[in-house]
Design an enzyme around this catalytic site. Structure first.
Site, PDB file in Angstrom:
ATOM      1  N   GLU A 104       0.830  -1.217   0.000  1.00 34.04           N
ATOM      2  CA  GLU A 104       0.000   0.000   0.000  1.00 34.04           C
ATOM      3  C   GLU A 104       0.860   1.261   0.000  1.00 34.04           C
ATOM      4  O   GLU A 104       0.532   2.257  -0.635  1.00 34.04           O
ATOM      5  CB  GLU A 104      -0.973  -0.019   1.173  1.00 34.04           C
ATOM      6  CG  GLU A 104      -2.069  -1.064   0.968  1.00 34.04           C
ATOM      7  CD  GLU A 104      -2.947  -1.254   2.180  1.00 34.04           C
ATOM      8  OE1 GLU A 104      -2.404  -1.533   3.275  1.00 34.04           O
ATOM      9  OE2 GLU A 104      -4.176  -1.135   2.051  1.00 34.04           O
ATOM     10  N   GLU A 124      -3.832  -9.448   3.804  1.00 35.07           N
ATOM     11  CA  GLU A 124      -4.524  -9.130   5.046  1.00 35.07           C
ATOM     12  C   GLU A 124      -5.663 -10.099   5.383  1.00 35.07           C
ATOM     13  O   GLU A 124      -5.897 -10.386   6.548  1.00 35.07           O
ATOM     14  CB  GLU A 124      -5.087  -7.701   4.977  1.00 35.07           C
ATOM     15  CG  GLU A 124      -4.056  -6.600   5.047  1.00 35.07           C
ATOM     16  CD  GLU A 124      -3.499  -6.203   3.684  1.00 35.07           C
ATOM     17  OE1 GLU A 124      -3.578  -7.007   2.736  1.00 35.07           O
ATOM     18  OE2 GLU A 124      -2.958  -5.087   3.587  1.00 35.07           O
TER      19      GLU A 124
HETATM   20  N1  T1G Z   1       4.357  -7.533  11.771  1.00 37.86           N
HETATM   21  C1  T1G Z   1       5.098  -7.887  12.855  1.00 37.86           C
HETATM   22  N2  T1G Z   1       5.972  -8.917  12.855  1.00 37.86           N
HETATM   23  C2  T1G Z   1       6.101  -9.618  11.708  1.00 37.86           C
HETATM   24  C3  T1G Z   1       5.357  -9.289  10.545  1.00 37.86           C
HETATM   25  C4  T1G Z   1       4.464  -8.201  10.608  1.00 37.86           C
HETATM   26  N3  T1G Z   1       3.748  -7.817   9.557  1.00 37.86           N
HETATM   27  N4  T1G Z   1       5.714 -10.180   9.573  1.00 37.86           N
HETATM   28  C5  T1G Z   1       6.629 -11.003  10.111  1.00 37.86           C
HETATM   29  N5  T1G Z   1       6.866 -10.666  11.383  1.00 37.86           N
HETATM   30  C6  T1G Z   1       7.815 -11.303  12.287  1.00 37.86           C
HETATM   31  C7  T1G Z   1       7.484 -12.766  12.521  1.00 37.86           C
HETATM   32  O1  T1G Z   1       6.557 -12.878  13.579  1.00 37.86           O
HETATM   33  C8  T1G Z   1       8.848 -13.317  12.895  1.00 37.86           C
HETATM   34  O2  T1G Z   1       9.088 -12.917  14.238  1.00 37.86           O
HETATM   35  C9  T1G Z   1       9.793 -12.521  12.024  1.00 37.86           C
HETATM   36  O3  T1G Z   1       9.083 -11.328  11.644  1.00 37.86           O
HETATM   37  C10 T1G Z   1      10.198 -13.266  10.766  1.00 37.86           C
HETATM   38  O4  T1G Z   1       8.982 -13.669  10.131  1.00 37.86           O
HETATM   39  C11 T1G Z   1      -2.932  -1.712   6.908  1.00 37.86           C
HETATM   40  C12 T1G Z   1      -3.271  -3.892   8.311  1.00 37.86           C
HETATM   41  C13 T1G Z   1       7.154 -11.286   5.596  1.00 37.86           C
HETATM   42  C14 T1G Z   1       6.828 -13.336   4.185  1.00 37.86           C
HETATM   43  O5  T1G Z   1       0.552 -10.312   6.631  1.00 37.86           O
HETATM   44  O6  T1G Z   1       4.065 -13.213   5.579  1.00 37.86           O
HETATM   45  O7  T1G Z   1      -0.455  -4.581   6.514  1.00 37.86           O
HETATM   46  O8  T1G Z   1       9.339 -15.222  15.221  1.00 37.86           O
HETATM   47  O9  T1G Z   1       9.448 -16.129  10.358  1.00 37.86           O
HETATM   48  O10 T1G Z   1       9.528 -16.851   6.751  1.00 37.86           O
HETATM   49  O11 T1G Z   1      -3.488  -3.013   5.087  1.00 37.86           O
HETATM   50  O12 T1G Z   1       6.669 -13.020   7.889  1.00 37.86           O
HETATM   51  O13 T1G Z   1      11.356 -13.884  14.550  1.00 37.86           O
HETATM   52  O14 T1G Z   1       9.933 -13.153  16.520  1.00 37.86           O
HETATM   53  O15 T1G Z   1       7.571 -15.277   8.877  1.00 37.86           O
HETATM   54  O16 T1G Z   1      11.059 -14.927   6.065  1.00 37.86           O
HETATM   55  C15 T1G Z   1       0.209  -7.649   6.264  1.00 37.86           C
HETATM   56  C16 T1G Z   1       3.094 -11.291   7.345  1.00 37.86           C
HETATM   57  C17 T1G Z   1       0.039  -7.158   7.666  1.00 37.86           C
HETATM   58  C18 T1G Z   1       2.888 -10.302   6.213  1.00 37.86           C
HETATM   59  C19 T1G Z   1       8.588 -13.254   5.960  1.00 37.86           C
HETATM   60  N6  T1G Z   1       1.463  -8.349   6.118  1.00 37.86           N
HETATM   61  N7  T1G Z   1       4.436 -11.824   7.340  1.00 37.86           N
HETATM   62  O17 T1G Z   1       8.571 -14.651   6.115  1.00 37.86           O
HETATM   63  O18 T1G Z   1       9.978 -14.892   8.241  1.00 37.86           O
HETATM   64  S1  T1G Z   1      -1.541  -6.437   7.921  1.00 37.86           S
HETATM   65  C20 T1G Z   1       1.528  -9.661   6.349  1.00 37.86           C
HETATM   66  C21 T1G Z   1       4.803 -12.796   6.448  1.00 37.86           C
HETATM   67  C22 T1G Z   1      -1.464  -4.972   7.043  1.00 37.86           C
HETATM   68  C23 T1G Z   1      -2.567  -2.956   6.161  1.00 37.86           C
HETATM   69  C24 T1G Z   1      -2.740  -4.187   6.972  1.00 37.86           C
HETATM   70  C25 T1G Z   1       6.199 -13.340   6.601  1.00 37.86           C
HETATM   71  C26 T1G Z   1       7.180 -12.777   5.562  1.00 37.86           C
HETATM   72  P1  T1G Z   1       9.995 -13.856  15.202  1.00 37.86           P
HETATM   73  P2  T1G Z   1       8.927 -15.096   9.422  1.00 37.86           P
HETATM   74  P3  T1G Z   1       9.846 -15.403   6.746  1.00 37.86           P
END
Ligand code: T1G
Length: 696
Positions: A104, A124
């Site tokens: 976004e 999301e």
């Molecule tokens: N927020 C906080 N922590 C996150 C995070 C996030 N979005 N994404 C990953 N982490 C942490 C995860 O918990 C882990 O922590 C570490 O990073 C490594 O992640 C307004 C509201 C990016 C593809 O849904 O899909 O935006 O265990 O083990 O395999 O519209 O993480 O090390 O303490 O998964 O390399 C939308 C979610 C949010 C992406 C990387 N975004 N993340 O994968 O590592 S909602 C998502 C992923 C939003 C807006 C809305 C994957 C990754 P720890 P990992 P990875």
């Protein structure tokens, strides 16, 4: 300027580099840094702004850890609007995974470039919400409504090439995000390019949004977020941009306040936490490159397939060359699936089946493997013979694993001179598809052998859960209980078909009786016979109507008839008219007057049994934490992900009410419904299962 966004000048270009490891989540400091950075660039008279991420990725989304807390300004939609409104040329350079709010921010930029391996998307809905910073308004203006509905409601990741074809990005270039970003920004300056706000693009053409909404809702099996997101895209087609943004925000907060969002976020973080055990901190796993698999039936072939697909070499040991060849056939059949799906190419298929896989009929072939997994017949004597031989031939330090689904791993370990090297690795069929792996730790299993189990699970891309030794470990033990609760409801008046429908409405892909037909009714029959042979408590309510089905050779899908009738070659099911008669006969035999059940009561009882047994499993230390049980049920038993798992669901329902239900049911049957001590303790202390997860 916050260090989360580092500001520097490169000639006429102001550079905003995100530095918020591990994934450059758009936490408050990052959002503030973007707003301050764009203002400073404008004040300093820069001509363009480049935004990119240091480290692994461009912004991977809003900071999910902030969810449920009071939102802090600047809010992400306003950050995107601020970037977009700048008189400077705003360029985003994407690498890694630009997801959710990350994409976004890129859509709020005027131009977008990406590295070839970059991936992006709006996932999301997978965590129970929807794009909330303009994604449902800007994306449709760029790529149209239909494609946007597919991208947003699936939450899938899009590769750079597809993103370019769709029009999400303008350019793909080799190099670091900084290099390609600076070059592109300079090119735009030289061309005297202008800011290009997506929000000023015309409304995209609409579609039949009610039909789209219904179609998505039907596919989501009760999950709300994908269908709600359709209404956001609808606003992009029907409203001016600012009103569309307001509509998106309304819908976003509707979802933010749902139990499903809490369930899905719990699943997201638990899936990552479940493999992190305090006792394994600093424990080095043993190296595993070559493994042996004993027994090439469905399970053994599936395990071998998973290992081959993830870079391990496999020696498949069978009783005879013919059996070994048959096992190879099963493995090749599994790999054909991967070939068809494009996961592997023909050369890789040939390498895996001809070079990485060795067939053997002599235990000596296992003398050099790093780890052996036996998947032979589920009989203790047979397992003991296997482990005696392994003990004699395997090299010192080799890990000896059993794939047993319920036998006592301590008893198996005791037959060897190296119980510290023995562990349970309980795969779920089909082992190359199901993500759950129960790592069963026996009394004498060495910590580095446990660490090796988890490392193997990671290599095989499994969700590994530590389990203690008991009948059924975590999942099958809990399954036996909630399945028994369903059987009791049948004896008392419910039909298997009503139970299946009620639980499918709750969110299960299949109800318990449809699942039994799929797995084979002979499995449950064998368990009932085993428990009778071992001697059942006279207070236990046994049931035998399903034995009649099995005695007639009806085992479910594999015989075309079980609880349901399956037309040849099709999976559509119709209730088997013989079953109600068999149930009625058993009720008569037991002098039971059947009563009606509502769907709600069916779900409530089924879940109360599941939660109660799960609380016992945690209380006895068989599962380390409640989240371990939740992940077991999610990844091995088809529990609806948006409920988060049975113990997350219990917290959301309220433990006092659940305990009240169980005590009420115990008035009819105080043998089956014995409240779990842990559940009683939590209720007495006003605590939740989540409180125990935090303790870790
Ligand atoms: N927020 C906080 N922590 C996150 C995070 C996030 N979005 N994404 C990953 N982490 C942490 C995860 O918990 C882990 O922590 C570490 O990073 C490594 O992640 C307004 C509201 C990016 C593809 O849904 O899909 O935006 O265990 O083990 O395999 O519209 O993480 O090390 O303490 O998964 O390399 C939308 C979610 C949010 C992406 C990387 N975004 N993340 O994968 O590592 S909602 C998502 C992923 C939003 C807006 C809305 C994957 C990754 P720890 P990992 P990875």
């Amino acid at each position: 300027m916050s260090e989360a966004i580092q500001y520097e000048r490169a000639g006429d270009i102001a550079v905003l580099a995100a530095n918020n490891p591990p994934v450059n989540a758009l936490g408050q400091a990052v959002r503030q840094g973007l707003v301050d950075g764009i203002a400073r660039a404008e004040k300093e008279g820069a001509k363009a702004v480049l935004i990119y991420g240091e480290g692994a990725t461009y912004f991977a989304g809003a900071d999910i850890k902030e969810f449920g807390k009071t939102p802090q300004e600047p809010w992400l939609p306003d950050v995107c609007a601020r970037l977009e409104a700048s008189p400077l040329i705003v360029v985003s350079s994407i690498h890694g995974t630009a997801l959710g709010g990350g994409l976004e921010v890129a859509l709020g930029s005027h131009y977008r470039i990406a590295t070839p391996k970059a991936r992006m998307g709006l996932p999301e809905v997978l965590i129970g919400v929807m794009p909330g910073a303009g994604g449902t308004q800007r994306l449709p203006r760029l790529i149209g409504v239909e494609k946007s509905i597919e991208v947003i409601t699936s939450g899938r990741q899009i590769g750079a090439k597809e993103a370019l074809e769709l029009g999400i990005i303008d350019r793909i270039a080799e190099g670091t995000p900084r290099e390609i970003g600076l070059a592109y920004a300079q090119e735009l300056i030289d061309q005297d390019a202008k800011p290009r706000p997506v929000s000023e693009m015309p409304n995209p053409d609409g579609v039949d949004f009610d039909a789209a909404y219904d179609a998505v809702l039907k596919k989501s099996r009760g999950q709300l977020s994908p269908a709600t997101a359709v209404r956001g895209v609808q606003a992009a087609a029907e409203l001016p941009f600012d009103q569309g943004m307001k509509r998106e925000r309304e819908l976003f907060f509707e979802l933010m306040n749902t139990d499903q969002r809490q369930g899905l976020i719990h699943a997201f973080f638990s899936e990552r936490a479940v493999g992190k055990l305090p006792e394994l901190k600093g424990v080095e796993p043993r190296d595993v490159g070559d493994i042996g698999v004993i027994g090439g039936g469905t399970m053994g072939a599936g395990i071998a397939t998973a290992a081959l697909l993830n870079g391990l070499t496999v020696t498949m040991l069978e009783m005879s060359q013919e059996a070994a060849e048959a096992a190879k056939g099963r493995i090749a059949g599994n790999l054909q699936g991967a070939l068809k799906r494009g996961k592997i190419n023909q050369d890789q298929f040939t390498h895996l089946t001809e070079a990485a896989l060795t067939l053997a009929t002599d235990y000596g072939a296992l003398s050099n493997v790093d780890l052996v997994i036996e998947a032979v017949f589920e009989d203790m004597e047979v397992k003991k013979q296997v482990f005696t031989k392994l003990d004699a031939v395997c090299k010192p330090g080799a890990v000896l694993a059993t794939n047993t689904s319920y036998l006592n791993v301590n008893e198996i370990a005791a037959i060897t001179k190296r119980p510290q090297d023995v562990i349970g690795l309980h795969f779920f069929s089909p082992a190359h598809v199901m993500k759950l792996l129960e790592i069963v730790v026996a009394d004498k299993t060495a910590p580095d052998v446990v660490a090796t189990g988890f490392a193997l699970g990671k290599t095989l891309k499994k969700v590994s859960v530590r389990a203690g030794v008991c009948d059924g470990f975590i999942g099958n033990r809990i399954l036996a209980t909630y399945r028994t609760a369903a059987d009791h409801m049948i004896l008392d008046g419910a039909s298997p078909y009503q139970i299946d429908d009620a639980l499918e409405a709750f969110g299960f892909a299949m109800g318990p009786y449809a699942v039994s037909d799929l797995a084979g009714l002979d499995i449950g029959w064998a368990v009932r016979k085993r428990k009778r042979a071992e001697g059942m408590d006279p207070r236990a309510r046994d049931t035998n109507y399903a034995d009649r089905l099995c005695e007639a050779g009806h085992f479910g899908q594999k015989t075309g008839k079980g609880y349901y009738i399956y037309e040849k070659g099709s999976r559509t099911r119709t209730p088997n008219p013989d079953v109600p008669e068999l149930i009625a006969a058993e009720r008569a035999e037991k002098d039971i007057t059947p009563r009606a059940f509502t769907d709600d009561e069916i779900v409530r009882r089924y879940m109360a049994a599941m939660v109660n047994e799960a609380a016992k499993v945690v209380g006895e230390g068989i599962a380390r934490r409640p989240l371990d049980v939740d992940m077991t049920l999610l990844f091995g038993y088809g529990f609806p992900r948006y409920h988060g798992g049975p113990l997350k669901w219990a917290d959301l329902q309220g433990l006092p009410d659940l305990l009240g239900d169980i005590k009420r049911y115990a008035e009819e049957d105080d043998y089956f419904w014995q409240p779990a001590p842990l559940l009683e303790q939590l209720v007495a202390e006003g605590r939740t299962f989540e409180d125990l997860n935090k303790k870790g």
